[in-house]
Design an enzyme around this catalytic site. Structure first.
Site, PDB file in Angstrom:
ATOM      1  N   LYS A 171       0.277   1.497   6.699  1.00 50.72           N
ATOM      2  CA  LYS A 171      -0.899   0.852   6.099  1.00 50.72           C
ATOM      3  C   LYS A 171      -0.835  -0.654   6.356  1.00 50.72           C
ATOM      4  O   LYS A 171       0.265  -1.216   6.466  1.00 50.72           O
ATOM      5  CB  LYS A 171      -0.863   1.170   4.596  1.00 50.72           C
ATOM      6  N   SER A 201      -3.854   5.106  -5.026  1.00 47.31           N
ATOM      7  CA  SER A 201      -4.267   4.854  -3.644  1.00 47.31           C
ATOM      8  C   SER A 201      -3.651   5.740  -2.571  1.00 47.31           C
ATOM      9  O   SER A 201      -4.112   5.711  -1.430  1.00 47.31           O
ATOM     10  CB  SER A 201      -3.998   3.401  -3.276  1.00 47.31           C
ATOM     11  N   SER A 227      -7.091   3.217  -1.967  1.00 43.41           N
ATOM     12  CA  SER A 227      -7.214   2.249  -0.893  1.00 43.41           C
ATOM     13  C   SER A 227      -6.579   2.688   0.424  1.00 43.41           C
ATOM     14  O   SER A 227      -6.909   2.139   1.473  1.00 43.41           O
ATOM     15  CB  SER A 227      -6.585   0.923  -1.313  1.00 43.41           C
TER      16      SER A 227
HETATM   17  N1  GLN Z   1      -8.449   2.385  -7.258  1.00 42.78           N
HETATM   18  C1  GLN Z   1      -7.416   1.627  -7.884  1.00 42.78           C
HETATM   19  C2  GLN Z   1      -7.752   0.161  -7.849  1.00 42.78           C
HETATM   20  O1  GLN Z   1      -8.746  -0.179  -7.285  1.00 42.78           O
HETATM   21  C3  GLN Z   1      -6.083   1.920  -7.280  1.00 42.78           C
HETATM   22  C4  GLN Z   1      -5.767   1.159  -6.071  1.00 42.78           C
HETATM   23  C5  GLN Z   1      -4.372   1.362  -5.577  1.00 42.78           C
HETATM   24  O2  GLN Z   1      -3.667   2.295  -5.967  1.00 42.78           O
HETATM   25  N2  GLN Z   1      -3.923   0.456  -4.730  1.00 42.78           N
HETATM   26  O3  GLN Z   1      -7.041  -0.656  -8.367  1.00 42.78           O
END
Ligand code: GLN
Length: 445
Positions: A52, A151, A127
């Protein structure tokens, strides 16, 4: 073959922000020679993998999909990346993500959209959306994602792949661009639980560069594959089967529970009473930590610097105003607000206390069960043109964020389809109980 496949599908999916074609082919060639000489090679020798865009890799551009990092080039390897390289995996490319991992659609990426490989009108989730898509589109076999509030697990569910968030402290965060340091964990995404186990064997374990990694033995996770799960106790929390879950998703959950019963597991109804506070607690703590972590992007040290500068104040203000996207700015503002002297007790301190309660709920539940079963997300992949408000999107994280607040491991495993879109189940484990997740997950898949 990997790059041929990528060439064929990447235009439709958009998993990657950066491919390492020349470097990867050269690394593969060197590995081939090593094999030809009969030398010992690593556990993932020759496996095409991706990372990532928030994990640094020496000499590769790493942007966390933000304009503010510009063309920042990694000057060292993140520990997880280093371990992949040492295991002789071949890093094919760097995958798309929400800017600084803030989001659940991959739409906040500064670079481009990633489309769900099952339906190009839908998001891959986020994400780690590029990572999930890269597996679903069969571009690579293993992708590393990061999970701060879901994410890894949510995009895995939306794309029909397996994704594991390890226990906080199982995998080193060294070289992971920090979002919320007390919640972030790196973990694998792959096609099968077996590939998750193989990757965990490589990336887990102590690291001198990250003091939060717990120095306890890393078991051979493949030992948990294909085991008999008769008598295993699986807790089903009543707070997770609420109104608002898509009825087809709910049906898939019920079918999955039936399957576990058929496999001989014992289903136990449990209660996690503080579940309803998880979303507000997370959306105080995560932005608070993010606002502090992102202070380093000041236009001086990394990447982007505004051209429009008269004085030092402009340098900071204009570089940050131009370099960060809207969602990141929103979180920096929420974070600085809840940490400010006047509101610290009311928000940040209160959230820390509730976080402890959420953790206690799990501790209590795990006195009676081996793993906990829940949905990953109340819905299937959102439409790309869906205009959910930030709060509507935050509420969709309801089933994943508690695991990060409690620091426990979780895995998302494909369980079926609703209107042609993949749906995953989530299994949550005791701290350092990744083996239980692999055991239950491999029996289920
Ligand atoms: N959707 C969550 C957020 O926007 C989780 C994001 C993540 O795990 N990096 O914070």
């Amino acid at each position: 073959e990997t790059f041929e496949r990528i060439e064929k599908v990447e235009g439709k999916v958009g998993s990657f922000v950066h491919l390492r074609k020349e470097k990867a082919l050269e690394e593969a060639r060197i590995l081939d020679e090593k094999i030809a000489r009969g030398e010992k090679v690593g556990a993932l020798a020759g496996v095409p993998v991706a990372i990532k865009d928030n994990m640094v890799s020496k000499g590769d551009i790493t942007t966390a999909c933000s304009k503010i990092l510009g063309n920042y080039e990694g000057i060292y390897d993140a520990t997880a990346v280093k371990k992949l390289k040492e295991a002789d995996a071949i890093i094919i490319g760097i995958t798309n993500m929400d800017e600084f991992a803030m989001g659940s659609t991959t739409k906040t990426s500064f670079h481009h959209l990633t489309k769900n490989p099952w339906d190009a009108t839908r998001v891959p989730g986020g994400s780690s959306g590029g990572a999930a898509a890269s597996i679903a589109a069969q571009e690579v076999y293993i992708s590393l994602g990061s999970d701060t509030g879901g994410s890894i697990r949510q995009p895995a569910s939306f794309c029909g792949v397996v994704g594991m968030k390890p226990t906080y402290g199982r995998v080193s965060r060294y070289g992971l661009i920090a979002f919320a340091s007390s919640l972030d964990q790196i973990g694998p995404m792959a096609k099968s639980v077996e590939d998750i186990a193989l990757t965990m064997n490589v990336i887990a374990g102590a690291d001198d560069y990250d003091a939060t990694v717990v120095n306890c033995e890393v078991p051979d996770y493949t030992k948990f594959l294909n085991q008999d799960i008769r008598g295993m106790k699986i807790g089903v929390p009543k707070e997770y089967f609420i109104d608002g879950i898509n009825p087809e998703v709910r049906q898939i959950m019920e079918d999955a529970i039936e399957k576990f019963i058929t496999l001989g597991a014992e289903i136990v109804e449990i209660s996690l009473p503080h579940t309803k506070y998880a979303v507000p607690t997370y959306y105080v703590i995560a932005p608070a930590e993010a606002s502090s972590n992102l202070a380093r992007f000041d236009g001086v040290r990394y990447g982007y610097r505004s051209k429009n500068i008269q004085n030092i104040n402009d340098l900071y203000v204009n570089s940050r105003s131009e370099g960060f996207g809207d969602e990141v700015k929103r979180r920096i503002m929420i974070g600085t607000y809840v940490l400010s002297a006047g509101f610290y007790d009311a928000y940040f301190k209160k959230a820390q206390k509730v976080r402890a309660k959420i953790k206690e709920d799990f501790d209590r539940a795990f006195e009676n069960v081996d793993v906990i079963f829940t949905p990953v997300s109340p819905s299937t992949a959102f439409r790309l043109d869906d205009k959910k408000t930030p709060i509507e999107l935050y509420l969709e994280d309801i089933f994943t964020i508690s695991a990060n607040l409690a620091g426990i491991p979780g895995i998302s495993i494909p369980a079926g389809k609703a209107q042609g879109l993949p749906v995953g189940i989530q299994l949550l484990g005791k701290p350092f109980g990744e083996g239980d997740l692999i055991k239950a997950g491999s029996a289920f898949e």
